[in-house]
Design an enzyme around this catalytic site. Structure first.
Site, PDB file in Angstrom:
ATOM      1  CG  ASN A  13      -1.707   1.277   1.379  1.00  0.00           C
ATOM      2  OD1 ASN A  13      -1.849   2.020   0.403  1.00  0.00           O
ATOM      3  ND2 ASN A  13      -2.225   1.531   2.560  1.00  0.00           N
ATOM      4  CE  LYS A  15       0.334   3.451   4.687  1.00  0.00           C
ATOM      5  NZ  LYS A  15       0.136   3.588   6.110  1.00  0.00           N
ATOM      6  CG  HIS A  98      -5.802   1.905   4.898  1.00  0.00           C
ATOM      7  ND1 HIS A  98      -5.360   2.846   5.796  1.00  0.00           N
ATOM      8  CD2 HIS A  98      -4.804   1.004   4.761  1.00  0.00           C
ATOM      9  CE1 HIS A  98      -4.122   2.528   6.170  1.00  0.00           C
ATOM     10  NE2 HIS A  98      -3.766   1.415   5.571  1.00  0.00           N
ATOM     11  CD  GLU A 100      -2.883   5.500   6.530  1.00  0.00           C
ATOM     12  OE1 GLU A 100      -2.841   5.587   5.287  1.00  0.00           O
ATOM     13  OE2 GLU A 100      -1.966   4.983   7.203  1.00  0.00           O
ATOM     14  CD  GLU A 170      -3.691  -2.654   7.235  1.00  0.00           C
ATOM     15  OE1 GLU A 170      -2.584  -2.921   6.774  1.00  0.00           O
ATOM     16  OE2 GLU A 170      -4.264  -1.587   7.017  1.00  0.00           O
ATOM     17  N   GLY A 176       2.041   2.195  10.625  1.00  0.00           N
ATOM     18  CA  GLY A 176       2.981   3.304  10.467  1.00  0.00           C
ATOM     19  C   GLY A 176       3.602   3.772  11.768  1.00  0.00           C
ATOM     20  CB  SER A 216       4.839  -1.706  11.981  1.00  0.00           C
ATOM     21  OG  SER A 216       4.343  -0.387  12.149  1.00  0.00           O
TER      22      SER A 216
HETATM   23  C1  PEP Z   1      -0.854   0.019   5.821  1.00  0.00           C
HETATM   24  O1  PEP Z   1      -0.825   1.147   5.388  1.00  0.00           O
HETATM   25  O2  PEP Z   1      -1.797  -0.728   5.524  1.00  0.00           O
HETATM   26  C2  PEP Z   1       0.229  -0.432   6.702  1.00  0.00           C
HETATM   27  C3  PEP Z   1       0.150  -1.613   7.250  1.00  0.00           C
HETATM   28  O3  PEP Z   1       1.259   0.462   6.895  1.00  0.00           O
HETATM   29  P1  PEP Z   1       2.658   0.149   7.638  1.00  0.00           P
HETATM   30  O4  PEP Z   1       3.161  -1.166   7.097  1.00  0.00           O
HETATM   31  O5  PEP Z   1       3.529   1.284   7.272  1.00  0.00           O
HETATM   32  O6  PEP Z   1       2.357   0.057   9.092  1.00  0.00           O
END
Ligand code: PEP
Length: 255
Positions: A13, A15, A98, A100, A170, A176, A216
């Protein structure tokens, strides 16, 4: 268990990262690395990079996804993109719900469900994100939250269409932040979600569904997370922006 019944998929992803020229470089770097993967490989990129990504990945094992989609077929929705616009370009996947989008753009379980149905109707494969916030985990309501999100997202979705959905668990507190769920925590919730899908549909649909962990995940913690019986790959933010790091995750998921 039944890990052999489903495909592990590593989905990047990106972003709001990478200009078109940067995207070209990353995809070209990724191609020889991804070639060796036996897991599914998906890159979800900003709208402005979709055409480039589809073009550059033709004939490779890398599939392309968008990061969101609108639920209407067309109309007065300034700034939005429809599912038909994506499929016509050759886009195969789309991330929906997501955290976000839920946190910053007013996404709700209702709009997630509408987007899921629109995407599936157009023939897209959906990466549906669910996950609890830190306060919800601390309050002991993680399972209630992910169950509600999952059941809501699948409202009105047929069993046949549900087979085109991947779920990404998630935990919002792990996205992040550098904080990862432990492998046990990730497996526990992925396994719980599989149970929710079994209740909503049946065991065969649940056993066949790819349920990823996201939050992460990186080259250091991937092996342990991906070895879990109910974790079928990952949705990857930060570590998808460097070909070498993404390559390590592909290697681990291909084991
Ligand atoms: C994501 O954006 O779905 C995600 C898991 O980000 P990160 O791996 O940076 O935590």
């Amino acid at each position: 268990m039944n890990k052999e019944l489903r495909q592990a998929i590593i989905a990047g992803n990106w972003k709001m990262n990478k200009t078109r020229s940067e995207a070209k470089t990353l995809i070209e770097d990724l191609k020889p690395i991804a070639e060796k993967a036996t897991c599914g490989v998906v890159i979800c990129v900003p709208y402005t990079n979709l055409e480039t990504a589809v073009e550059l990945t033709k004939g490779t094992n890398i599939k392309v996804g968008a990061e969101n989609v609108h639920f209407k077929k067309s109309g007065a929705f300034t700034g939005e993109i429809s599912a038909d616009m994506l499929t016509e370009m050759g886009v195969e996947y789309v991330i929906i719900g997501h955290s976000e989008r839920r946190q910053y753009f007013g996404e709700t379980d209702l709009t997630v469900n509408r987007r899921v149905k629109a995407a599936l109707a157009a023939g897209l494969k959906v990466i549906l994100c669910v996950g609890e916030m830190l306060s919800e985990r601390e309050d002991g309501i993680t399972e209630d939250v992910v169950e509600l999100q999952t059941v809501a997202a699948f409202t009105g979705v047929s069993e046949e269409d549900a087979k085109n959905v991947i779920i990404a668990y998630e935990p919002v507190w792990a996205i992040g932040t550098g904080k990862t769920a432990t492998a046990e925590q990730a497996n526990e919730v992925c396994s719980f979600i599989r149970g929710v899908v079994a209740k909503r549909y049946n065991k065969a649909v649940a056993d066949g569904m790819t349920i990823q962990y996201g939050g992460s995940m990186n080259p250091k913690n991937a092996a342990e997370l991906l070895a879990q019986p109910d974790v079928d790959g990952g949705l990857i933010g930060g570590a998808s922006l460097k070909a070498a790091d993404f390559g390590v995750l592909l290697e681990e998921a291909s084991k």
